[in-house]
Every structure is written in structure tokens, then in C-alpha cells.
Design a protein around this motif. Sequence first.
Motif, PDB file in Angstrom:
ATOM      1  N   GLU A 214     -11.355   2.040  -3.443  1.00  0.00           N
ATOM      2  CA  GLU A 214     -10.089   1.377  -3.144  1.00  0.00           C
ATOM      3  C   GLU A 214     -10.102   0.908  -1.699  1.00  0.00           C
ATOM      4  OE1 GLU A 214      -8.142   4.958  -4.003  1.00  0.00           O
ATOM      5  OE2 GLU A 214      -7.429   4.348  -5.983  1.00  0.00           O
TER       6      GLU A 214
ATOM      7  N   LEU B 181      -8.770  -2.454   1.258  1.00  0.00           N
ATOM      8  CA  LEU B 181      -8.188  -3.732   1.636  1.00  0.00           C
ATOM      9  C   LEU B 181      -9.207  -4.444   2.519  1.00  0.00           C
ATOM     10  CD1 LEU B 181      -4.587  -2.537   2.585  1.00  0.00           C
ATOM     11  CD2 LEU B 181      -5.279  -3.718   0.484  1.00  0.00           C
TER      12      LEU B 181
ATOM     13  N   CYS C  93      -6.031 -11.113   3.061  1.00  0.00           N
ATOM     14  CA  CYS C  93      -6.295  -9.710   2.735  1.00  0.00           C
ATOM     15  C   CYS C  93      -6.346  -9.574   1.224  1.00  0.00           C
ATOM     16  CB  CYS C  93      -5.201  -8.813   3.301  1.00  0.00           C
ATOM     17  SG  CYS C  93      -5.316  -7.091   2.769  1.00  0.00           S
TER      18      CYS C  93
ATOM     19  N   ALA D 153      -6.859  -6.881  -1.954  1.00  0.00           N
ATOM     20  CA  ALA D 153      -6.865  -5.491  -2.399  1.00  0.00           C
ATOM     21  C   ALA D 153      -7.905  -5.329  -3.495  1.00  0.00           C
ATOM     22  CB  ALA D 153      -5.496  -5.089  -2.918  1.00  0.00           C
TER      23      ALA D 153
ATOM     24  N   ILE E 156      -7.109  -1.213  -6.141  1.00  0.00           N
ATOM     25  CA  ILE E 156      -5.864  -0.499  -5.826  1.00  0.00           C
ATOM     26  C   ILE E 156      -4.853  -0.843  -6.899  1.00  0.00           C
ATOM     27  CG2 ILE E 156      -3.997  -0.200  -4.164  1.00  0.00           C
ATOM     28  CD1 ILE E 156      -5.947  -0.988  -1.959  1.00  0.00           C
TER      29      ILE E 156
ATOM     30  N   ILE F 198       0.338  -1.856  -6.749  1.00  0.00           N
ATOM     31  CA  ILE F 198       0.768  -2.151  -5.385  1.00  0.00           C
ATOM     32  C   ILE F 198       2.250  -2.511  -5.386  1.00  0.00           C
ATOM     33  CG2 ILE F 198       0.527  -3.744  -3.457  1.00  0.00           C
ATOM     34  CD1 ILE F 198      -2.457  -3.916  -4.154  1.00  0.00           C
TER      35      ILE F 198
ATOM     36  N   MET G   4       3.072  -4.978   0.290  1.00  0.00           N
ATOM     37  CA  MET G   4       1.824  -5.418   0.913  1.00  0.00           C
ATOM     38  C   MET G   4       2.178  -6.322   2.075  1.00  0.00           C
ATOM     39  SD  MET G   4      -1.490  -6.809  -1.123  1.00  0.00           S
ATOM     40  CE  MET G   4      -3.098  -7.043  -0.337  1.00  0.00           C
TER      41      MET G   4
ATOM     42  N   ASP H 109      -4.801 -10.512  -6.166  1.00  0.00           N
ATOM     43  CA  ASP H 109      -4.377  -9.378  -5.338  1.00  0.00           C
ATOM     44  C   ASP H 109      -4.623  -9.677  -3.865  1.00  0.00           C
ATOM     45  OD1 ASP H 109      -5.313  -6.770  -7.692  1.00  0.00           O
ATOM     46  OD2 ASP H 109      -3.409  -7.807  -7.376  1.00  0.00           O
TER      47      ASP H 109
ATOM     48  N   CYS I 195      -3.983  -5.180   7.527  1.00  0.00           N
ATOM     49  CA  CYS I 195      -3.350  -5.321   6.223  1.00  0.00           C
ATOM     50  C   CYS I 195      -2.936  -3.939   5.735  1.00  0.00           C
ATOM     51  CB  CYS I 195      -4.337  -5.955   5.255  1.00  0.00           C
ATOM     52  SG  CYS I 195      -3.661  -6.295   3.614  1.00  0.00           S
TER      53      CYS I 195
ATOM     54  N   ALA J  40      -0.961  -1.791   2.352  1.00  0.00           N
ATOM     55  CA  ALA J  40      -0.424  -1.832   0.983  1.00  0.00           C
ATOM     56  C   ALA J  40      -0.021  -0.432   0.566  1.00  0.00           C
ATOM     57  CB  ALA J  40      -1.459  -2.391   0.016  1.00  0.00           C
TER      58      ALA J  40
ATOM     59  N   SER K 258       0.569   1.914  -2.786  1.00  0.00           N
ATOM     60  CA  SER K 258       0.329   2.051  -4.214  1.00  0.00           C
ATOM     61  C   SER K 258       1.232   3.135  -4.778  1.00  0.00           C
ATOM     62  CB  SER K 258      -1.137   2.421  -4.469  1.00  0.00           C
ATOM     63  OG  SER K 258      -1.299   2.906  -5.781  1.00  0.00           O
TER      64      SER K 258
ATOM     65  N   TYR L 289      -2.429   2.273   2.099  1.00  0.00           N
ATOM     66  CA  TYR L 289      -3.783   1.869   2.436  1.00  0.00           C
ATOM     67  C   TYR L 289      -3.739   0.928   3.640  1.00  0.00           C
ATOM     68  CZ  TYR L 289      -5.053   3.566  -2.204  1.00  0.00           C
ATOM     69  OH  TYR L 289      -5.252   4.355  -3.312  1.00  0.00           O
TER      70      TYR L 289
END
Length: 116
Positions: free
Chosen positions: A2, A4, A22, A24, A27, A30, A33, A75, A94, A96, A98, A105
Motif C-alpha cells: 500500500e 502513495l 499522486c 494510490a 489502498i 479511501i 485524499m 485512484d 500526498c 489519504a 483508508s 497514508y
Amino acid sequence: QEQLVESGGGLVQPGGSLRLSCTARNILSIVTMGWYRQAPGEQRELVARFTSVGTTDYADSVTGRFTISRDNAKDTIHLQMNSLKPEDAGVYYCNAYSSYRATYYWGEGTLVTVSS
């Protein structure tokens, strides 16, 4: 794994533009983000993000100059930065969240330098 993955940083003159991306990878679920930045000696701060309900938040300092967009199929989010100022310089990260992992992340960061 996982992660970014960010791209698009670099050196630009004041008044110039850059576009950050960015993506993902692996992941799930999400919820939010977005992009944060950290200037030397400063705390990391929100630049722009998509919220959990799909709206966007921007830092006051970038409103009207930066635009966040996304490609759900990939993503991926983008940050179009126009009319860049020296104070926009820093490492852009970046971020995110989850809901599947209940985890935030972070990307490794991409450096933006605004200088003549």
C-alpha cells in the motif's frame, strides 16, 4: 504494498505553474485524499483535499491559485498550482485515509522550489 506515489515537483520561477500528481496503489476504501506541505522549520499544513463527502478544502493562502482534481478510475489526484509564490515552496506530501485499514497514508513527498 500500500503506497502513495507522488510526482511533479521541481523548480519554478515566481508566477509560474506546476502540477503535482499522486496515485494510490493497493489502498482500499479511501475516504479522504489530499495534499499537505511543509516548509523548512515549519509544521506540515493542509494545502488542499477532498473530504469524505466529496467536497474540497483549500488553505486560505492558495485559494484561487491552486486546484485539486481527481481521476477516480486511476485512484489519482492532481494539484494544479498557478501563480506560485516563494512562500509556496516546500515538500508537498500526498495524504489519504483508508476506512478499511483505519489508517492515514503519506507519500514520500515531492519538493517544490519557487525561486528566480
